[in-house]
Design an enzyme around this catalytic site. Structure first.
Site, short mmCIF file in Angstrom:
data_model
loop_
_atom_site.label_atom_id
_atom_site.label_comp_id
_atom_site.label_asym_id
_atom_site.label_seq_id
_atom_site.Cartn_x
_atom_site.Cartn_y
_atom_site.Cartn_z
N HIS A 141 0.83 -1.21 0.00
CA HIS A 141 0.00 0.00 0.00
C HIS A 141 0.87 1.26 0.00
CE1 HIS A 141 -3.41 2.52 0.45
NE2 HIS A 141 -3.21 2.82 1.73
N LYS B 69 -11.04 0.39 16.61
CA LYS B 69 -10.08 0.04 15.54
C LYS B 69 -10.75 -0.76 14.43
CE LYS B 69 -5.64 -2.16 14.62
NZ LYS B 69 -4.50 -2.93 15.18
#
Length: 240
Positions: free
Chosen positions: A123, A177
């Protein structure tokens, strides 16, 4: 020898084509005109990933808490600025992807090598090239939506990391999260739908760029879905 010269001439023509076909408005912007500087950044990034853990193997983890707090909340501010001014700060969004390579360096210095996953490296490493191409060739237009959504996600993401860097006292407030990962996945689905629509719409945005963005979004959906499954569903089943 003649074959080598002919091949070299083709390489030169291809390289000059890369330089000259870009958006002339962005030629003078830092790290934009040529792919060479950002390629050097990419190579340095890979060298750091390879060498860094070896250098840290016999050393104690570096205490970066003050640095991480400043860094993460600075990224929150930068992401908020880009979200607010997205149409005007295309270059800043591109450059922020270079800054975000620091995420990996901090993991290495803190000996958090388990965080150096394929998803993380893929990424971070690919985003710098994607946005180099975006600023070089299509600075504006449909590109702004991707930056707009990603800036919003990064406001939330770096807010989470900034709070986590404060210390264990913040852990009880960081129950969300899992929803951060869901938000990250949602952005990729939105980009995929939007880009697919662009392929069939009457729009001047290059189809080659749409296809690239679509393929990249699909790859991130697969990788982040796998991360979500392994991190939240598999772990939940283990606990039960």
């Amino acid at each position: 020898m003649k074959d080598f010269q002919a091949m070299w001439q083709k390489v030169q023509l291809f390289y000059h084509g890369i330089l000259e076909k870009g958006d002339k408005r962005t030629d003078n912007w830092l790290l934009v005109y040529s792919p060479v500087p950002i390629s050097c950044v990419f190579l340095c990034y890979l060298i750091i990933i390879w060498v860094g853990p070896k250098l840290m193997a016999r050393r104690q983890p570096v205490n970066l808490r003050p640095v991480l707090i400043v860094y993460n909340f600075a990224m929150v501010c930068l992401s908020a600025y880009m979200f607010y001014e997205m149409a005007r700060v295309c270059w800043w969004f591109y450059f922020s992807k270079v800054i975000e390579l620091c995420d990996t360096i901090f993991f290495i210095l803190r000996k958090k090598n388990s965080q150096l996953t394929f998803l993380h490296v893929y990424h971070h490493a690919t985003m710098i090239f994607n946005w180099w191409a975006g600023v070089k060739y299509v600075a504006g237009g449909q590109s702004f939506l991707i930056g707009l959504i990603n800036s919003l996600v990064h406001i939330v993401m770096y807010m989470y990391y900034g709070l986590a860097a404060v210390g264990p006292s913040m852990t009880k407030y960081l129950w969300w999260k899992r929803y951060l990962t869901t938000l990250q996945l949602l952005q990729f689905f939105i980009v995929t739908i939007h880009t697919t629509y662009n392929l069939f719409a009457d729009c001047d945005f290059p189809d080659s760029m749409n296809i690239t963005v679509l393929a990249y979004s699909l790859s991130l959906i697969i990788l982040f879905s796998n991360f979500y499954y392994r991190s939240y569903l598999v772990e939940k089943n283990k606990k039960t």
